[in-house]
Design an enzyme around this catalytic site. Structure first.
Site, PDB file in Angstrom:
ATOM      1  CE  LYS A   1      -7.119  -0.135  -2.699  1.00 34.23           C
ATOM      2  NZ  LYS A   1      -8.228  -0.996  -2.372  1.00 34.23           N
ATOM      3  CG  MET A  16      -9.649   5.981   5.458  1.00 33.81           C
ATOM      4  SD  MET A  16     -10.263   4.834   4.227  1.00 33.81           S
ATOM      5  CE  MET A  16     -10.592   3.402   5.222  1.00 33.81           C
ATOM      6  CG  ASP A  23      -1.932  -0.944   1.329  1.00 32.58           C
ATOM      7  OD1 ASP A  23      -2.195  -1.550   0.283  1.00 32.58           O
ATOM      8  OD2 ASP A  23      -2.549  -1.097   2.397  1.00 32.58           O
TER       9      ASP A  23
HETATM   10  N1  SAH Z   1      -5.464  -1.221   8.109  1.00 28.13           N
HETATM   11  C1  SAH Z   1      -5.111   0.103   8.605  1.00 28.13           C
HETATM   12  C2  SAH Z   1      -6.150   1.140   8.250  1.00 28.13           C
HETATM   13  C3  SAH Z   1      -6.312   1.360   6.766  1.00 28.13           C
HETATM   14  S1  SAH Z   1      -7.410   2.658   6.397  1.00 28.13           S
HETATM   15  C4  SAH Z   1      -4.874   0.023  10.121  1.00 28.13           C
HETATM   16  O1  SAH Z   1      -5.180  -0.989  10.738  1.00 28.13           O
HETATM   17  O2  SAH Z   1      -4.350   0.995  10.674  1.00 28.13           O
HETATM   18  C5  SAH Z   1      -6.302   4.023   6.211  1.00 28.13           C
HETATM   19  C6  SAH Z   1      -6.532   5.010   7.321  1.00 28.13           C
HETATM   20  O3  SAH Z   1      -5.885   4.562   8.512  1.00 28.13           O
HETATM   21  C7  SAH Z   1      -5.942   6.386   7.107  1.00 28.13           C
HETATM   22  O4  SAH Z   1      -6.804   7.174   6.302  1.00 28.13           O
HETATM   23  C8  SAH Z   1      -5.876   6.908   8.525  1.00 28.13           C
HETATM   24  O5  SAH Z   1      -7.157   7.293   8.983  1.00 28.13           O
HETATM   25  C9  SAH Z   1      -5.469   5.653   9.280  1.00 28.13           C
HETATM   26  N2  SAH Z   1      -4.012   5.559   9.476  1.00 28.13           N
HETATM   27  C10 SAH Z   1      -3.179   4.650   8.950  1.00 28.13           C
HETATM   28  N3  SAH Z   1      -1.916   4.839   9.389  1.00 28.13           N
HETATM   29  C11 SAH Z   1      -1.964   5.911  10.218  1.00 28.13           C
HETATM   30  C12 SAH Z   1      -0.999   6.618  10.997  1.00 28.13           C
HETATM   31  N4  SAH Z   1       0.282   6.256  10.998  1.00 28.13           N
HETATM   32  N5  SAH Z   1      -1.423   7.680  11.728  1.00 28.13           N
HETATM   33  C13 SAH Z   1      -2.711   8.061  11.749  1.00 28.13           C
HETATM   34  N6  SAH Z   1      -3.669   7.424  11.040  1.00 28.13           N
HETATM   35  C14 SAH Z   1      -3.306   6.382  10.278  1.00 28.13           C
END
Ligand code: SAH
Length: 260
Positions: free
Chosen positions: A64, A178, A42
């Site tokens: 994406k 998100m 990703d």
């Molecule tokens: N599978 C991922 C989430 C994917 S959706 C998980 O478990 O974390 C993608 C969203 O995750 C982003 O839009 C944001 O809202 C959040 N996200 C992912 N990494 C992040 C980070 N390091 N800091 C803050 N938000 C994060």
């Protein structure tokens, strides 16, 4: 081939890469990244993690991000399938935990339908990393008994379709993934559904990375705060009494003093 190899040729491993800091990748995840011949990753999987890949590994970004849909899900499913059927050792590296807003079910189903063995390795989800950085607990005994993870990503032009009544629970911690674009709408709907306008909110961008930014505010100021204080990195909204301790070190200290 080293005898202790975990991945068999023709298998796909869905691996959670964690929130960004390579130290937060699991030991198993790291082993798999080192072993893989092809890694589909990703956009949110950072360079610190991809650097762990072996020298001969092929790295393919299938990222994406909102507004930049470089590859659609069906294409990603087919890329994974193609690499597995070609007998490669395949790792599908996803930000955070693969089972949380990662569309892993579609990939698993597609591969299984073609009899490709799939395995999943969990990762640390962004909410856990954000709470850890801020030094707070997502649950609080008697005050935040329920943890709700939602995504506030709507398709272009569509309204957010969430159960606001259920989400506006004063005894829960709500984590919105998100949620940057919809932050103002989320706050408005929650207040309409009965949540106190003064409910503490924390916004965390780039949790666990050196560029991490955090700020604390209240629900009715959330929209404005996100607009002015947050950059372009991935960001989470955390809402509820449990996040109050992040903005009030004195409160956290008091709690500690009661114990010692
Ligand atoms: N599978 C991922 C989430 C994917 S959706 C998980 O478990 O974390 C993608 C969203 O995750 C982003 O839009 C944001 O809202 C959040 N996200 C992912 N990494 C992040 C980070 N390091 N800091 C803050 N938000 C994060």
């Amino acid at each position: 081939m080293p005898s202790d190899s975990i991945i068999a040729p023709g298998e796909v491993w869905l691996v959670g890469a964690g929130p960004g800091d390579p130290e937060l990748l699991t030991r198993k995840g790291e082993r798999l990244v080192r072993e893989a011949e092809v890694i589909f990753h990703d956009a949110l999987v950072g360079p610190g993690i991809l650097e762990l890949a072996g020298p001969g590994a092929r790295l393919v970004s299938v990222g994406k991000r909102s507004g930049h849909h470089s590859r659609d899900q069906a294409t990603i499913n087919d890329l994974l399938l193609g690499a597995a059927l070609a007998g490669r050792k395949v790792v599908r590296l996803k930000g955070g935990d693969p089972s949380i807003f990662g569309r892993s079910a579609e990939e698993i189903e597609h591969l299984r339908a073609h009899h490709v063995p799939v395995h999943v390795v969990p990762g640390i989800t962004a909410a856990s990393a954000a709470a850890a950085s801020a030094g707070i607990s997502l649950t609080l005994r008697g005050m935040a008994r329920r943890l709700q993870f939602v995504t506030a990503h709507a398709r272009a032009g569509e309204e957010l379709n969430l159960d606001w009544k259920a989400l506006a629970d004063p005894d829960a911690t709500l984590v919105v993934y998100m949620g940057r674009a919809a932050a103002a709408e989320v706050a408005e709907r929650l207040i309409e559904a009965g949540l106190d306008a003064a409910t503490p909110v924390m916004v965390v961008e780039n949790a666990s990375l050196s560029q991490e930014r955090r700020f604390s505010t209240r629900l009715d100021l959330l929209g404005l705060a996100v607009k002015t204080a947050i950059g372009k990195g991935p960001a989470l909204l955390l809402i509820g009494k449990a996040v109050a301790a992040a903005s009030s070190p004195a409160l956290a200290e008091k709690t500690v003093q009661r114990f010692f």
